[in-house]
Design an enzyme around this catalytic site. Structure first.
Site, PDB file in Angstrom:
ATOM      1  N   CYS A   2      43.156  47.678  47.054  1.00 31.71           N
ATOM      2  CA  CYS A   2      43.758  48.979  47.330  1.00 31.71           C
ATOM      3  C   CYS A   2      45.277  48.878  47.494  1.00 31.71           C
ATOM      4  O   CYS A   2      45.806  47.856  47.921  1.00 31.71           O
ATOM      5  CB  CYS A   2      43.199  49.632  48.587  1.00 31.71           C
ATOM      6  SG  CYS A   2      41.404  49.670  48.635  1.00 31.71           S
ATOM      7  N   ARG A  28      46.453  47.094  42.000  1.00 30.20           N
ATOM      8  CA  ARG A  28      45.684  46.696  43.179  1.00 30.20           C
ATOM      9  C   ARG A  28      44.290  47.325  43.205  1.00 30.20           C
ATOM     10  O   ARG A  28      43.494  47.031  44.091  1.00 30.20           O
ATOM     11  CB  ARG A  28      46.445  47.087  44.454  1.00 30.20           C
ATOM     12  CG  ARG A  28      47.829  46.485  44.538  1.00 30.20           C
ATOM     13  CD  ARG A  28      48.541  46.955  45.775  1.00 30.20           C
ATOM     14  NE  ARG A  28      48.042  46.284  46.943  1.00 30.20           N
ATOM     15  CZ  ARG A  28      48.525  45.163  47.454  1.00 30.20           C
ATOM     16  NH1 ARG A  28      49.577  44.598  46.893  1.00 30.20           N
ATOM     17  NH2 ARG A  28      47.994  44.618  48.505  1.00 30.20           N
ATOM     18  N   TRP A  68      40.189  50.117  45.391  1.00 27.98           N
ATOM     19  CA  TRP A  68      39.254  49.167  44.771  1.00 27.98           C
ATOM     20  C   TRP A  68      38.087  49.108  45.747  1.00 27.98           C
ATOM     21  O   TRP A  68      38.217  48.615  46.860  1.00 27.98           O
ATOM     22  CB  TRP A  68      39.914  47.795  44.607  1.00 27.98           C
ATOM     23  CG  TRP A  68      39.049  46.823  43.876  1.00 27.98           C
ATOM     24  CD1 TRP A  68      38.910  46.682  42.523  1.00 27.98           C
ATOM     25  CD2 TRP A  68      38.206  45.818  44.456  1.00 27.98           C
ATOM     26  NE1 TRP A  68      38.028  45.669  42.231  1.00 27.98           N
ATOM     27  CE2 TRP A  68      37.583  45.123  43.402  1.00 27.98           C
ATOM     28  CE3 TRP A  68      37.903  45.431  45.765  1.00 27.98           C
ATOM     29  CZ2 TRP A  68      36.683  44.079  43.601  1.00 27.98           C
ATOM     30  CZ3 TRP A  68      37.016  44.389  45.975  1.00 27.98           C
ATOM     31  CH2 TRP A  68      36.414  43.720  44.905  1.00 27.98           C
ATOM     32  N   ASN A  94      44.139  49.687  53.535  1.00 30.50           N
ATOM     33  CA  ASN A  94      43.895  48.553  52.641  1.00 30.50           C
ATOM     34  C   ASN A  94      43.360  47.423  53.499  1.00 30.50           C
ATOM     35  O   ASN A  94      43.997  47.032  54.482  1.00 30.50           O
ATOM     36  CB  ASN A  94      45.198  48.128  51.953  1.00 30.50           C
ATOM     37  CG  ASN A  94      45.063  46.791  51.222  1.00 30.50           C
ATOM     38  OD1 ASN A  94      43.994  46.465  50.729  1.00 30.50           O
ATOM     39  ND2 ASN A  94      46.144  46.035  51.165  1.00 30.50           N
ATOM     40  N   GLY A  95      42.185  46.894  53.122  1.00 30.58           N
ATOM     41  CA  GLY A  95      41.598  45.795  53.901  1.00 30.58           C
ATOM     42  C   GLY A  95      40.126  46.074  54.143  1.00 30.58           C
ATOM     43  O   GLY A  95      39.524  46.920  53.478  1.00 30.58           O
ATOM     44  N   GLU A 453      39.394  28.227  31.638  1.00 30.73           N
ATOM     45  CA  GLU A 453      40.299  29.374  31.640  1.00 30.73           C
ATOM     46  C   GLU A 453      39.973  30.319  30.477  1.00 30.73           C
ATOM     47  O   GLU A 453      39.942  31.541  30.644  1.00 30.73           O
ATOM     48  CB  GLU A 453      41.753  28.873  31.571  1.00 30.73           C
ATOM     49  CG  GLU A 453      42.814  29.934  31.400  1.00 30.73           C
ATOM     50  CD  GLU A 453      42.829  30.991  32.523  1.00 30.73           C
ATOM     51  OE1 GLU A 453      42.170  30.798  33.550  1.00 30.73           O
ATOM     52  OE2 GLU A 453      43.499  32.017  32.307  1.00 30.73           O
ATOM     53  N   LYS A 457      38.693  34.300  30.669  1.00 31.98           N
ATOM     54  CA  LYS A 457      39.314  35.413  29.931  1.00 31.98           C
ATOM     55  C   LYS A 457      38.259  36.148  29.111  1.00 31.98           C
ATOM     56  O   LYS A 457      38.247  37.375  29.046  1.00 31.98           O
ATOM     57  CB  LYS A 457      40.413  34.900  28.973  1.00 31.98           C
ATOM     58  CG  LYS A 457      41.641  34.329  29.632  1.00 31.98           C
ATOM     59  CD  LYS A 457      42.617  35.371  30.125  1.00 31.98           C
ATOM     60  CE  LYS A 457      42.642  35.414  31.612  1.00 31.98           C
ATOM     61  NZ  LYS A 457      43.379  34.438  32.342  1.00 31.98           N
ATOM     62  N   GLU A 460      36.179  38.341  31.574  1.00 30.32           N
ATOM     63  CA  GLU A 460      36.805  39.506  32.216  1.00 30.32           C
ATOM     64  C   GLU A 460      37.344  40.535  31.229  1.00 30.32           C
ATOM     65  O   GLU A 460      37.335  41.724  31.518  1.00 30.32           O
ATOM     66  CB  GLU A 460      37.896  39.080  33.210  1.00 30.32           C
ATOM     67  CG  GLU A 460      39.147  38.529  32.598  1.00 30.32           C
ATOM     68  CD  GLU A 460      40.255  38.251  33.602  1.00 30.32           C
ATOM     69  OE1 GLU A 460      40.386  38.983  34.584  1.00 30.32           O
ATOM     70  OE2 GLU A 460      41.009  37.286  33.383  1.00 30.32           O
ATOM     71  N   HIS A 476      23.551  16.710  29.283  1.00 27.43           N
ATOM     72  CA  HIS A 476      22.781  16.602  30.528  1.00 27.43           C
ATOM     73  C   HIS A 476      22.082  17.910  30.869  1.00 27.43           C
ATOM     74  O   HIS A 476      21.648  18.089  32.001  1.00 27.43           O
ATOM     75  CB  HIS A 476      23.693  16.151  31.674  1.00 27.43           C
ATOM     76  CG  HIS A 476      24.279  14.787  31.445  1.00 27.43           C
ATOM     77  ND1 HIS A 476      23.514  13.638  31.466  1.00 27.43           N
ATOM     78  CD2 HIS A 476      25.539  14.395  31.125  1.00 27.43           C
ATOM     79  CE1 HIS A 476      24.287  12.595  31.203  1.00 27.43           C
ATOM     80  NE2 HIS A 476      25.525  13.030  30.984  1.00 27.43           N
ATOM     81  N   LYS A 566      44.235  43.441  39.896  1.00 24.34           N
ATOM     82  CA  LYS A 566      45.116  42.291  39.688  1.00 24.34           C
ATOM     83  C   LYS A 566      45.383  41.542  40.974  1.00 24.34           C
ATOM     84  O   LYS A 566      45.527  40.335  40.981  1.00 24.34           O
ATOM     85  CB  LYS A 566      46.441  42.753  39.065  1.00 24.34           C
ATOM     86  CG  LYS A 566      47.321  41.569  38.690  1.00 24.34           C
ATOM     87  CD  LYS A 566      48.008  41.775  37.393  1.00 24.34           C
ATOM     88  CE  LYS A 566      48.678  40.507  36.905  1.00 24.34           C
ATOM     89  NZ  LYS A 566      47.784  39.592  36.193  1.00 24.34           N
TER      90      LYS A 566
END
Ligand code: F6R
Length: 571
Positions: A2, A28, A68, A94-95, A453, A457, A460, A476, A566
């Protein structure tokens, strides 16, 4: 996560103006947004911020929020601001209030009526009928978890701002004051800020501000004004998405970082390297892509004979072995990732020194560190880390080179250019892979973190299930999943014979092998890169381009993928 913003100005401003500032914090979270001012006007909407949502609203005191979702679904009712029973108080938060169930139970028993399923609504009800300033110590002792809160009262031209854990900063303008989750919200309006410390609250009007510290019995505290400079993020320009724009900025961003490490950041890098040498052992702490960059850093340092480990920030507590022979290095693009900040708090409590690599200046991680380097990638707007990941790797390689690692920085430009020269080929591969449900990426040694990495990508941004793994581990277990046509990307640094065998093994079982470099196998994408740093970066770029073009083929919301944000400011 947020983002929150509050304005207190001498002249009335429009809802559009404050929502435009909020739009700058949309990275955010973008599940819903809302506006409230001190006339009692309130609007809430689901989805990305629409700056024209409240065309007729003007005020001198207002607060806004972009969400968010954590507690409660993505609905208008759960969008902030939240009000108390009377509608006299509006808050944005926010939190996470970790003990909200218990608080809500007590409040409902006392007759409060809740409208939303959020943890945040408890804050508005707590202050109902109270003198806000006098009630602040009780609030800080009863509410657990993290919060940055802005509170306004109907008819009152004051914003109460208070925080524990989540970031909050005051911006000082000519004829008013602004308060927000970070300076970016108002960096086009002022270059003077005051950062809130833990357990502080402030009363903010257009004329001024007063800060108080809960730790000091809610007594007034003097605050320092910090001048800051921030380069504005460029516009999208000719590009359809920020992701591709930011990938294309890699050569420029990499060059800028290398130059700054040799010039204005030279003392900072020397200081950190000295701290590494003094300690003798390095522990990186990071999340997501930054963690993958840290895994690469571990290998650079190991090649220079220095002991190093990388630990995922959210798991740091389970692995924490800290003593005076340890230097912790926090790696974070945003500098606001709560998992990293939490780990840093634990590290600090043990008296261990912390250095950091950040991209966003003045961020919490930077301010908590004993020394820091800026990776100088410039603002990154797409949720996916692209140019910042590359610059993190370069910064790691540079520090390692100062303790004996041999990196060929001169070959970097050529390798990056070579990766970009493959763009058309990568587009063809993307078209071929767009409907695949699973993709495997194999790496060995230094290319293993790159494999992870690229997989991140693909998940997401392209919404493809992808697994980045150590090629040697395939036999294995995972080999059982390889069947006719399964796409397997093999990262093949020059002269690595073992990865060739892994590629042959999957090929023998019908896999569609896409080799980054051939080394004898039919080449999918020509990466080049005899040097490890160059290979890591060139194959990362090829992976980023592949991800981007698969997502484009699928028509996905590339810059704002579903469910993500982000800056991950919750645990
Ligand atoms: C992936 C991505 C995330 C971040 C992670 C940590 O593309 O961007 O995995 O790397 O959330 O964020 P920072 O680096 O800001 O701490």
């Amino acid at each position: 996560m947020c983002g929150i913003v509050g304005f207190a100005f001498r002249q009335p401003f429009s809802a559009k103006e404050i929502l435009t500032a909020l739009k700058r914090l949309e990275y955010r979270g973008y599940d819903s947004f809302g506006y409230a001012d001190n006339s009692g006007a309130c609007i809430k909407r689901v989805g990305e911020i629409a700056v024209d949502a409240a065309p007729g609203s003007f005020s001198r005191t207002a607060i806004v929020h972009t969400r968010w979702a954590t507690h409660g679904g993505i609905t208008e009712t759960n969008a902030h601001p939240h009000a108390d029973c009377t509608g006299g108080i509006a808050i944005v938060h926010n939190g996470i209030i970790s003990n909200y169930r218990e608080l809500r139970g007590d409040m409902e028993a006392a007759g409060h009526v809740f409208r939303s399923q959020t943890d945040s609504e408890t804050i508005a009800h707590f202050f109902e009928g109270k003198d806000v300033k006098k009630a602040m110590p009780e609030f800080f002792s009863r509410f657990q978890g993290e919060f940055a809160v802005l509170l306004i009262r109907k008819g009152d031209e004051k914003i109460y701002a208070f925080k524990r854990g989540s970031p909050l900063v005051l911006g000082i303008a000519q004829d008013g004051n602004m308060v927000a989750s970070d300076i970016y919200a108002f960096s086009n309006k002022t270059n003077r800020a005051i950062f809130f410390n833990e357990d502080e609250f402030a009363e903010i009007t257009w004329e001024g501000w007063k800060f108080y510290s809960i730790g000091e019995g809610a007594a007034p505290v003097e605050k320092e004004i910090t001048p800051f400079s921030w380069k504005e993020g460029e516009e999208l320009g000719e590009y359809p998405h920020y992701m591709i724009k930011e990938i294309k900025e890699i050569p420029q961003a990499a060059g800028r970082l290398l130059l700054s490490l040799q010039a204005e950041q030279k003392p900072a890098v020397e200081k950190i390297v000295q701290m590494m040498k003094n300690a003798g052992r390095v522990i990186f702490v990071a999340s997501g892509s930054s963690y993958h960059a840290a895994l690469i850093g571990v290998q650079f340092l190991a090649r220079a004979g220095m002991e190093a480990r990388a630990i995922v920030a959210s798991e740091f507590r389970s692995f924490m072995i800290l003593d005076e022979s340890t230097l912790a290095i926090a790696v974070s693009q945003s500098g606001e990732t709560m998992d990293v900040i939490e780990a840093m708090r634990g590290i600090k409590a043990k008296g261990v020194k912390i250095a950091s690599l950040v991209n966003v200046p003045y961020s919490t991680v930077q301010r908590m560190s004993n020394a820091h380097l800026n990776i100088a990638a410039g603002q990154e707007i797409c949720v996916a880390a692209t140019k910042t990941f590359v610059n993190q790797v370069i910064a790691m390689a540079y520090m390692a080179s100062m303790v004996g690692y041999k990196a060929d920085f001169a070959s970097l430009d050529g390798c990056i250019a070579k990766a970009f020269s493959q763009e058309e080929r990568i587009k063809e591969i993307a078209a071929e892979l767009k409907d695949r449900k699973d993709i495997y990426i194999l790496g060995r040694g230094i290319s293993y973190p790159v494999a992870r990495e690229i997989a991140l990508k693909l998940k997401e941004i392209s919404y493809v299930h992808a697994e980045g793994m150590m090629a040697g581990e395939l036999k294995h277990g995972t080999l059982a999943l390889i069947e006719d046509g399964t796409p397997v990307i093999c990262l093949m640094p020059k002269n690595d014979k073992d990865i060739v065998s892994s590629a042959e093994e999957v090929k023998a079982r019908g896999a569609r092998v896409i080799a980054f470099n051939g080394n004898g196998i039919e080449e999918g994408v020509k990466i080049g890169g005899a040097d490890a740093v160059a290979f890591c970066i060139a194959s990362t770029i090829a992976g980023q381009l592949l991800t981007y073009y698969i997502a484009r083929e699928k028509g996905l919301p590339i810059d704002k993928p579903r469910n993500l944000a982000k800056s991950v400011t919750v645990k």
